[in-house]
Write an enzyme that holds these catalytic residues in place. Structure first.
Site, PDB file in Angstrom:
ATOM      1  N   VAL A 500      31.645  38.827  38.872  1.00 52.18           N
ATOM      2  CA  VAL A 500      30.869  38.082  39.857  1.00 52.18           C
ATOM      3  C   VAL A 500      31.406  38.277  41.275  1.00 52.18           C
ATOM      4  O   VAL A 500      32.542  38.692  41.481  1.00 52.18           O
ATOM      5  CB  VAL A 500      30.832  36.582  39.507  1.00 52.18           C
ATOM      6  CG1 VAL A 500      30.196  36.376  38.153  1.00 52.18           C
ATOM      7  CG2 VAL A 500      32.234  35.984  39.525  1.00 52.18           C
ATOM      8  N   GLU A 501      30.566  37.949  42.253  1.00 49.08           N
ATOM      9  CA  GLU A 501      30.872  38.024  43.680  1.00 49.08           C
ATOM     10  C   GLU A 501      31.404  39.401  44.072  1.00 49.08           C
ATOM     11  O   GLU A 501      32.384  39.533  44.804  1.00 49.08           O
ATOM     12  CB  GLU A 501      31.859  36.917  44.076  1.00 49.08           C
ATOM     13  CG  GLU A 501      31.247  35.529  43.986  1.00 49.08           C
ATOM     14  CD  GLU A 501      32.081  34.460  44.668  1.00 49.08           C
ATOM     15  OE1 GLU A 501      32.891  34.807  45.523  1.00 49.08           O
ATOM     16  OE2 GLU A 501      31.895  33.286  44.331  1.00 49.08           O
ATOM     17  N   GLY A 502      30.743  40.424  43.592  1.00 53.10           N
ATOM     18  CA  GLY A 502      31.150  41.798  43.885  1.00 53.10           C
ATOM     19  C   GLY A 502      31.952  42.351  42.729  1.00 53.10           C
ATOM     20  O   GLY A 502      33.115  41.990  42.544  1.00 53.10           O
TER      21      GLY A 502
END
Length: 823
Positions: A500-502
């Site tokens: 997640v988040e990149g």
């Protein structure tokens, strides 16, 4: 004197000036003085004159600005503008977003350590500490992770209500809007403690306080939006989520297929100008229970109702849950983890322009808004979650390895287990320092774009490594799920933080060095900005200033890399005490190495560098470990240089130094232009690669710290939930450690006597009774050994179930199998 003396004087002046980064004027004066001195000392006159001519030819055109700019700078500027790679709007936004902190010094080749060490020690306010000791402690006590993950697949209703009542979802919201108004450090500490009991709990609290409507509204919302939404978000009346990712736009979030068309429509009984949205999102945390949804989409105005542009760019909006056309509520099931996550869809969902975050003024600025806010949220939530999980695993695995015995020995005494314990100790120490450093950067007012990427990637990777080693040491205890298991769900959840988040692959290979090479470099971004300045006169003047600053910078880093390499980083000014000064010197060397190799890569590869992801990833590793080791040294200084902590610092530092040299070695051995790689190798590694992984002796000392109570162990465990209550088996096992250690001499005495006796009793109680009768142990020691047996048994016990308890509730005779669909 020798004919070589003038040239040696020229070389010496070059080395001195480049090493210390003195100016060209100083170089000229110093060299001229040395040439006069060697001439007076009897050096060959012709050789001296030749050296003087070389000095004049090189320096005079550079020192005389009216001569330098038209003859040298102007042609170079023309060439530079031709080779300068074009930046997409997305790349430009990413580069301009955020700020540069101490990571810029690490890219300088000559870090100003005072800038790091003068930063105040991060400290919680009394109110923040009280919140940790009160509501956070109580929330942890209310958390039964087995009930959450296996029985309910959700937090229990009473815990949801408690979180809302205590304003856990409003930590970042200022008090004027009804929030807690906490610092980033407090935010970090809360998430860290919650993560040590339940990843579901920390995710549920973390998301509303990171990338979401609250953060965006605080920075960009209109006054009306802030007044309406922030109080409701703070007290839990509204539960937020933010929808960015879709089936075809994950890491490439700017390729959003989701769109909105400017048009008129009905809203609350009135005809207003607004946006008709069509979107398809997935992987959205809190979406199934969210009451207000932040949405990223591309806005189009084909009828030019807002202006002359048809494509208005990425824009952000707030959608109330009850809006017509919004399809929300279904859940994903991410690796058996229970946090609320799911898809949401909409077709021709109408919103008025007043629902756009920031109103009409921020139309088309959505990507910049997201990048700036993401760097703050990413700097805290995932690193803090990783830190909490790593710290918990470290101290409890140490306790388990001391209590659990095989072949008559604590398993932690076996070298294979000791090796894994040492890795856990080093990773947990580094992760704790890294996560706190990035939170402190946010509190200093920074928007740490590069450090947040470093923290996200390395903290989650270290946490995954800690989880793997902890599972190996626990064996079946970690594998068998149930109320007694405190590792299994964390092991299952580890890939989620990686993704997640990149995604971590992208973060490492594209973001860390890709952003850092330009944002953190002292000259590159300035050169790019100067080369595109609209005023020709200013363009030439600014480019001239930055170009020759950059040239001097590059020469200095080449010299410093070579000198430090020859000296084994044993020279040079450095802060620290007798123990840590050598560490700072090593980092001075690696900083110069990074700056040299990065500069050379950008010069030789130009715009192709961004496609050399392996090279970018390796250089990103160098920058990352420079940042991580700096964070560890700052932590060591902030803690008052505790001698007991030195094994942990040394282990983690040497591991990072080893990885830095491996990354540099890989970059140079695989450099696309081979002769350039060979030359760089001679400057960076004149004696070859020397850094080694931590020694076995150091690993043994670090592992021993985890298996015995000490101040160092307590500092490592600081901030996690270790209360030995019924729902916290990890806390209970950790609390057993002092009693187990106290009983060990009695146990050894008893077992030795038993081995040498002819007692035939096989059961433990009978053996203890015989031991008292024979005088091997006292009655008090018998009670001590009985307690030791009970504590050991609880430590190694695993769960078992009636088969019916493991059957899904949806599989009964009165209810069909639950329906599912592809999302």
């Amino acid at each position: 004197m020798s004919i070589l003396a003038p040239f040696l004087a020229l070389a010496l002046a070059t080395l001195l000036v480049a090493y210390h980064r003195w100016s060209l004027a100083v170089f000229t004066a110093l060299t001229a003085t040395l040439l006069v001195a060697v001439a007076l000392a009897g050096a060959n006159l012709t050789a001296t004159l030749v050296a003087a001519v070389i000095l004049a030819v090189v320096t005079l055109p550079l020192l005389i600005t009216p001569l330098r700019q038209p003859l040298i700078t102007a042609p170079l500027l023309k060439f530079y503008t031709k080779i300068l790679p074009p930046l997409s709007a997305t790349e430009k936004t990413a580069l301009e977003a955020g700020t540069v902190g101490f990571e810029g010094e690490l890219f300088s080749g000559m870090p100003k350590w005072d800038q790091l060490l003068s930063q105040p020690k991060p400290v919680l306010t009394a109110e923040e500490q009280a919140f940790l000791d009160g509501p956070v402690e109580q929330a942890c006590r209310m958390t039964n992770d087995w009930d959450i993950t296996h029985v309910r697949n959700d937090l229990p209703p009473e815990l949801w209500e408690y979180l809302k009542k205590q304003k856990f979802f409003g930590m970042i919201i200022p008090k004027e809007y009804g929030g807690l108004g906490f610092s980033a450090l407090a935010h970090h500490k809360v998430i860290q403690k919650l993560a040590s009991i339940s990843a579901t709990l920390s995710s549920t609290v973390g998301v509303p306080n990171s990338l979401g409507p609250a953060e965006l509204l605080l920075h960009y919302g209109t006054d009306e939006q802030k007044k309406h939404y922030l109080p409701r978000l703070a007290d839990g009346r509204e539960v937020p989520c933010f929808a960015l990712t879709g089936p075809t736009a994950g890491s490439d979030a700017t390729s959003l297929p989701d769109y909105g068309i400017v048009c008129e429509g009905e809203w609350n009984g009135a005809r207003v100008l607004g946006v008709k949205l069509t979107f398809d999102k997935r992987y959205i945390t809190l979406a199934p229970v969210a009451t207000v949804i932040g949405l990223a989409f591309r806005l189009y105005d084909p009828n030019k109702l807002l202006g002359d542009e048809a494509d208005r760019g990425i824009t952000l909006a707030l959608i109330p849950r009850d809006t017509d056309g919004l399809n929300i509520g279904r859940r994903h099931f991410p690796l058996n983890c229970a946090f609320q996550n799911g898809p949401l869809h909409g077709k021709e969902v109408f919103l008025p322009l007043s629902q756009l975050i920031g109103g009409e003024d921020f139309i088309g600025q959505g990507w910049r808004m997201l990048v700036e806010c993401l760097s703050v949220g990413r700097a805290i939530t995932l690193p803090s979650t990783s830190s909490g999980a790593s710290k918990l695993a470290a101290v409890v695995t140490g306790a388990y390895a001391r209590i659990r015995k095989q072949f008559g020995l604590s398993i932690g005494r076996f070298e294979g287990v000791e090796e894994a314990l040492a890795r856990i100790a080093g990773n947990a120490y580094a992760c704790a320092a890294l996560s706190e450093a990035t939170a402190a950067a946010v509190d200093r007012g920074e928007k740490p774009a590069v450090p947040s990427a470093i923290a996200k990637y390395h903290a989650t990777e270290m946490a995954r490594a800690v989880a793997a080693d902890a599972m190996d040491i626990h064996g079946g205890k970690g594998v068998i799920l149930g109320p007694m298991n405190y590792l299994g769900r964390g092991w299952q959840a580890a890939p989620i933080s990686i993704t997640v988040e990149g995604a971590n692959i992208m973060t490492r290979s594209l973001m860390i060095f890709g952003q850092g090479a330009i944002r953190c470099h002292p000259w590159v971004l300035k050169e790019m900005q100067a080369a595109t300045h609209p005023d020709p006169e200013v363009r030439l003047r600014e480019f001239d200033l930055n170009l020759f600053g950059h040239i001097g910078f590059a020469i200095s880093n080449a010299v410093r890399s070579w000198v430090f390499g020859l000296a084994g980083a044993r020279i040079g000014a450095a802060p620290g005490d007798a123990y840590t000064k050598r560490y700072y010197r090593k980092l001075n060397r690696y900083s110069a190495n990074l700056a040299l190799v990065a500069d050379t890569s950008m010069l030789m590869l130009g715009g192709k560098l961004k496609f050399k992801e392996k090279l970018s990833g390796r250089l990103g590793d160098v920058l990352s470990h420079l940042y991580i080791t700096s964070a560890m040294l700052k932590r060591y200084e902030d803690q008052g240089r505790p001698a007991a902590e030195q094994p942990l610092l040394a282990l983690a530092f040497h591991e990072s130094a080893h990885k830095i040299e491996l990354a540099l070695s890989g970059a140079l051995r695989n450099f696309p232009i081979r002769p350039v790689g060979w030359l760089l190798w001679m400057l960076v590694f004149p004696w070859g690669r020397r850094a080694q992984a931590p020694s076995d002796r150091l690993g043994r000392r670090a592992a021993a710290l985890l298996m015995s109570p000490s101040d160092a162990r307590d500092r490592l465990a600081e901030g996690i939930f270790l209360t030995p209550c019924e729902n916290n088996p990890a806390g209970r096992i950790n609390s057993f450690l002092p009693k187990v250690i106290l009983a060990e001499p009695v146990e050894r005495k008893f077992l030795k006597a038993l081995k040498n006796s002819d007692i035939e009793a096989l059961d433990f109680p009978a053996q203890l009774a015989e031991g008292v009768a024979e005088g091997w142990i006292t009655a008090e020691e018998k009670l001590q050994l009985e307690e030791l047996r009970a504590l050991t048994w609880e430590t190694i016990t695993v769960d078992d179930f009636d088969p019916a308890d493991l059957v899904s509730a949806s599989l009964n005779r009165d209810q069909p199998v639950a329906q599912h669909r592809a999302a």
